[in-house]
Design a protein around this motif. Structure first.
Motif, PDB file in Angstrom:
ATOM      1  N   VAL A 130       0.802  -1.213   0.104  1.00  0.00           N
ATOM      2  CA  VAL A 130       0.011  -0.266   0.024  1.00  0.00           C
ATOM      3  C   VAL A 130       0.940   1.517   0.081  1.00  0.00           C
ATOM      4  N   GLY A 131       0.546   2.445  -0.993  1.00  0.00           N
ATOM      5  CA  GLY A 131       1.473   3.297  -1.022  1.00  0.00           C
ATOM      6  C   GLY A 131       0.296   4.549  -0.876  1.00  0.00           C
ATOM      7  N   ILE A 132       0.846   5.710  -1.099  1.00  0.00           N
ATOM      8  CA  ILE A 132      -0.038   7.198  -0.776  1.00  0.00           C
ATOM      9  C   ILE A 132       0.910   8.126  -1.572  1.00  0.00           C
ATOM     10  N   TYR A 133      -0.082   8.905  -2.216  1.00  0.00           N
ATOM     11  CA  TYR A 133       0.437  10.325  -3.054  1.00  0.00           C
ATOM     12  C   TYR A 133      -0.596  11.216  -2.755  1.00  0.00           C
ATOM     13  N   GLY A 134      -0.223  12.572  -2.866  1.00  0.00           N
ATOM     14  CA  GLY A 134      -1.036  13.704  -2.716  1.00  0.00           C
ATOM     15  C   GLY A 134      -0.287  14.825  -3.305  1.00  0.00           C
ATOM     16  N   HIS A 135      -1.467  15.727  -3.528  1.00  0.00           N
ATOM     17  CA  HIS A 135      -0.951  17.063  -4.145  1.00  0.00           C
ATOM     18  C   HIS A 135      -1.114  18.362  -2.934  1.00  0.00           C
ATOM     19  N   SER A 136      -0.070  19.219  -2.832  1.00  0.00           N
ATOM     20  CA  SER A 136      -0.172  20.366  -1.984  1.00  0.00           C
ATOM     21  C   SER A 136      -0.408  19.906  -0.520  1.00  0.00           C
ATOM     22  N   ALA A 137      -1.555  20.312   0.102  1.00  0.00           N
ATOM     23  CA  ALA A 137      -1.938  19.852   1.564  1.00  0.00           C
ATOM     24  C   ALA A 137      -1.881  18.431   1.460  1.00  0.00           C
ATOM     25  N   GLY A 138      -2.348  17.749   0.351  1.00  0.00           N
ATOM     26  CA  GLY A 138      -2.417  16.308   0.350  1.00  0.00           C
ATOM     27  C   GLY A 138      -1.105  15.477   0.082  1.00  0.00           C
ATOM     28  N   ARG A 150       2.602   2.316   9.443  1.00  0.00           N
ATOM     29  CA  ARG A 150       3.692   1.383   9.054  1.00  0.00           C
ATOM     30  C   ARG A 150       3.159   0.688   8.062  1.00  0.00           C
ATOM     31  N   GLY A 151       1.663   0.661   7.803  1.00  0.00           N
ATOM     32  CA  GLY A 151       0.991  -0.179   6.673  1.00  0.00           C
ATOM     33  C   GLY A 151       1.535   0.406   5.340  1.00  0.00           C
ATOM     34  N   LEU A 152       1.604   1.790   5.302  1.00  0.00           N
ATOM     35  CA  LEU A 152       2.261   2.393   4.041  1.00  0.00           C
ATOM     36  C   LEU A 152       3.530   2.184   3.817  1.00  0.00           C
ATOM     37  N   ARG A 153       3.891   1.821   2.559  1.00  0.00           N
ATOM     38  CA  ARG A 153       5.327   1.365   2.041  1.00  0.00           C
ATOM     39  C   ARG A 153       6.000   2.488   1.605  1.00  0.00           C
ATOM     40  N   SER A 154       5.254   3.499   0.704  1.00  0.00           N
ATOM     41  CA  SER A 154       6.040   4.690   0.019  1.00  0.00           C
ATOM     42  C   SER A 154       5.134   5.780  -0.154  1.00  0.00           C
ATOM     43  N   ALA A 155       5.470   6.883  -0.154  1.00  0.00           N
ATOM     44  CA  ALA A 155       4.793   7.903  -0.336  1.00  0.00           C
ATOM     45  C   ALA A 155       5.396   9.125  -1.489  1.00  0.00           C
ATOM     46  N   ILE A 156       4.636   9.586  -2.253  1.00  0.00           N
ATOM     47  CA  ILE A 156       4.946  11.044  -3.227  1.00  0.00           C
ATOM     48  C   ILE A 156       4.274  12.233  -2.520  1.00  0.00           C
ATOM     49  N   ASN A 157       4.811  13.349  -2.365  1.00  0.00           N
ATOM     50  CA  ASN A 157       4.450  14.438  -1.946  1.00  0.00           C
ATOM     51  C   ASN A 157       4.525  15.466  -3.275  1.00  0.00           C
ATOM     52  N   LEU A 158       3.468  15.685  -3.709  1.00  0.00           N
ATOM     53  CA  LEU A 158       3.753  16.783  -5.095  1.00  0.00           C
ATOM     54  C   LEU A 158       3.183  18.193  -4.347  1.00  0.00           C
ATOM     55  N   GLU A 159       4.533  18.716  -3.912  1.00  0.00           N
ATOM     56  CA  GLU A 159       4.314  20.058  -3.792  1.00  0.00           C
ATOM     57  C   GLU A 159       3.538  20.401  -2.554  1.00  0.00           C
ATOM     58  N   GLY A 160       3.750  19.929  -1.341  1.00  0.00           N
ATOM     59  CA  GLY A 160       3.167  20.077  -0.154  1.00  0.00           C
ATOM     60  C   GLY A 160       4.311  20.649   0.993  1.00  0.00           C
ATOM     61  N   TYR A 161       3.944  21.574   1.539  1.00  0.00           N
ATOM     62  CA  TYR A 161       4.944  21.974   2.714  1.00  0.00           C
ATOM     63  C   TYR A 161       4.941  20.719   3.684  1.00  0.00           C
ATOM     64  N   LEU A 162       6.491  20.656   4.215  1.00  0.00           N
ATOM     65  CA  LEU A 162       6.620  19.762   5.454  1.00  0.00           C
ATOM     66  C   LEU A 162       6.992  20.568   6.854  1.00  0.00           C
ATOM     67  N   ASP A 163       5.885  21.784   7.111  1.00  0.00           N
ATOM     68  CA  ASP A 163       6.017  22.264   8.119  1.00  0.00           C
ATOM     69  C   ASP A 163       4.899  22.950   8.749  1.00  0.00           C
ATOM     70  N   ALA A 214       1.560  16.731   1.664  1.00  0.00           N
ATOM     71  CA  ALA A 214       2.066  16.838   3.196  1.00  0.00           C
ATOM     72  C   ALA A 214       1.438  15.968   3.849  1.00  0.00           C
ATOM     73  N   THR A 215       0.176  15.637   3.746  1.00  0.00           N
ATOM     74  CA  THR A 215      -0.359  14.456   4.100  1.00  0.00           C
ATOM     75  C   THR A 215       0.141  13.227   3.912  1.00  0.00           C
ATOM     76  N   ALA A 216       0.473  12.902   2.812  1.00  0.00           N
ATOM     77  CA  ALA A 216       0.892  11.806   2.286  1.00  0.00           C
ATOM     78  C   ALA A 216       2.299  11.404   2.849  1.00  0.00           C
ATOM     79  N   ALA A 217       3.094  12.355   3.030  1.00  0.00           N
ATOM     80  CA  ALA A 217       4.439  12.300   3.523  1.00  0.00           C
ATOM     81  C   ALA A 217       4.142  11.940   5.074  1.00  0.00           C
TER      82      ALA A 217
END
Length: 376
Positions: free
Chosen positions: A228-236, A248-261, A238-241
């Protein structure tokens, strides 16, 4: 993300706009019908909508004792013969999008486009192709509905993934629930600059993701819950990361231009990094941005995550802007070509990059990442 001006206008409009107005916002048959790019994979696609209700978890935006989330599930289909093609948006959602998202958030045409006429390449309730398949969750940008992430979801499904796009009601501009209720944005007008509300938004999204993960086993499709993976855009994004860090059930993530702070709770204090940026991760993360939207906040919070080492990489799409990662990357170009959108507004939204370059780049970037991290 969004600007304070657009957020104030959006939230105020959402609170006062009568439903009767929507009846007069529908397009005519002569209006432009926008088209989504065809997926490139070998599989035909089925889609179903699903409303999940988390009993006993109070909705922070409308105050109900239970929390709803709305999903679209795209999957490889055994056959699509006799099953109708799904629209990108329901008629009610499209009508509200036309006078709300288009005008106040994205500077899209509010006349001359039939937003309800856009069709997907997915067939409603088509039978699933047998065989357990990797699962990928998608969280959209702040305010944006999940429907603007249809193109990438279909691309992944056509290559053998099951993709679940998620709306976060109350924060999403509009979402039609399975009951037929059109749930409109409820975040207070101060949300764009209020650090408390912004933290509540992210914590609510993270709780939504955790709930969806807990319910995957109840979905009657051949999901491989070990991949199971996850990706998201902007706030999504950041949510994905951060969801990867917390689950721990998520194996990988893509953050499409979301702030991490987070914005500071006390004015003048530095921004507070998300836990994943503070501590790093041992699972793959891809940070993907644009040259048109890049700023010091991205460089600071993304560099903090990269500084820990580990399986984290950063990529950038040039001649592009923030919403190029959504279906607006192709829709804006079609609007401009039809004379319904200025080149300036298109550039502010998605950049000057042609869809013929941006769509393959984004699709290849997302798909190749999940091929590496979920296929093994």
């Amino acid at each position: 993300m969004w600007s304070r001006r657009s957020f104030l206008a959006l939230s105020s409009l959402a609170a006062t706009l009568p439903m009767a107005t929507l009846a007069h916002a529908t397009s005519t048959q002569a209006d432009l019908t926008l088209r989504l790019p065809a997926p490139t994979g070998p599989h035909r696609i089925g889609v179903r909508s699903l409303q999940l209700i988390q009993r006993g978890r109070r909705d922070p935006w409308i105050g109900t004792p239970d929390r709803d989330v709305m999903l679209s599930i795209f999957y490889p289909a055994l056959t699509t013969h006799g099953y109708p093609v799904a629209p990108q948006m329901t008629p009610a959602a499209a009508a509200f999008f036309n006078i709300f998202d288009a005008q106040f958030l994205h500077s899209l045409p509010t006349a001359g486009v039939n937003w309800a006429a856009t069709l997907t390449h997915s067939h409603v309730e088509a039978p699933a192709l047998p065989g357990h398949r990797p699962v990928i969750l998608y969280s959209p940008g702040g305010i944006d509905p999940r429907t603007l992430g249809t193109g990438t979801a279909e691309e992944l499904a056509s290559h053998g993934y099951i993709v679940i796009t998620i709306d976060h009601p109350g924060e999403t501009s509009e979402v039609e629930l399975s009951t037929g209720e059109l749930r409109r944005i409820k975040i207070p007008p101060t949300g764009a600059t209020d650090p408390v509300i912004l933290r509540l938004m992210i914590s609510t999204r993270l709780a939504d993701i955790a709930f969806v993960l807990s319910q995957l086993k109840t979905i009657d499709l051949p999901l491989d819950l070990r991949r199971v993976g996850i990706y998201g855009h902007s706030a999504g994004g950041a949510t994905a990361a951060e969801a990867l860090y917390e689950n721990r059930g998520l194996r990988s993530a893509i953050n499409l231009e979301g702030y991490l702070d987070y914005l500071p709770l006390t004015p003048g204090e530095p921004n507070e990094l998300y836990p994943i940026a503070q501590h790093g991760t041992d699972r793959p993360v891809q940070l993907t941005g644009t040259d048109g939207y890049r700023d010091d906040r991205f460089d600071s919070s993304w560099s903090a995550l990269l500084s820990h080492g580990g399986p984290v990489r950063r990529t950038e799409l040039t001649q592009a802007n923030h919403w190029v990662f959504t279906d607006l990357g192709t829709m804006a170009a079609q609007c401009q070509q039809a004379g319904l959108m200025t080149a300036e507004n298109r550039a502010k939204l998605v950049g000057t990059i042609a869809p013929g370059r941006s769509v393959p780049w984004i699709r290849n970037s997302v798909r190749s990442f999940f091929d590496r991290t979920l296929r093994c």
